[in-house]
Design an enzyme around this catalytic site. Sequence first.
Site, PDB file in Angstrom:
ATOM      1  N   ASP A 101       4.201  -1.124  11.085  1.00 17.42           N
ATOM      2  CA  ASP A 101       3.461   0.105  11.373  1.00 17.42           C
ATOM      3  C   ASP A 101       3.803   0.550  12.784  1.00 17.42           C
ATOM      4  OD1 ASP A 101       2.093   0.220   8.906  1.00 17.42           O
ATOM      5  OD2 ASP A 101       0.497  -1.089   9.634  1.00 17.42           O
ATOM      6  N   ASP A 127       2.881   4.792   4.371  1.00 15.98           N
ATOM      7  CA  ASP A 127       1.436   5.001   4.277  1.00 15.98           C
ATOM      8  C   ASP A 127       1.118   6.490   4.153  1.00 15.98           C
ATOM      9  OD1 ASP A 127       1.080   2.244   4.626  1.00 15.98           O
ATOM     10  OD2 ASP A 127       0.768   2.436   6.784  1.00 15.98           O
TER      11      ASP A 127
END
Length: 165
Positions: free
Chosen positions: A118, A134
């Site tokens: 991330d 995401d």
Amino acid sequence: MKHTKKHISCAIMIVLIIIFDQITKHLASSVLKDGSIAKFIPELVQFRYAENTGMAFSMLSGARWIFIAVTVAACVLVAYYMFSNRCKSLWLYWSLGVILSGGIGNLIDRVRFGYVVDFIEPTFVNFAVFNIADCAVTCGAVSLIAYLVFDMIRDSKQSKEKKNG
């Protein structure tokens, strides 16, 4: 032939989203893994490397093989539904394609690394660090929910018209 064109264009879209996701994760790993932070839009978004072994907001951290099994099963079912011509609505079809691309993007990370990379961090609100995959899952899910709401409204109107009819 109509379905073939639809399938090819959707498959290209899925591959492009996955490639974009993987390239951005690779760049984040290369540039930010040392703990540095890159300001993207001051006071709104910055890039910061994070490893997520769980799902959203790091829930259920450490359940790697469960996530992999569930993601593979979900991706196979969605792809089968889409590419077997069962999906009649283009809106539904493309929504599922975007969700599928995000699922595959994060699946690649879980299989390769045991975690998801991330790097997108909103700074204007206390929120999780996330990635392009995401975003794809979220945008696809919002589109899917909108489709389902509009479909229910349409069905309700058609049902009333038949009754009054």
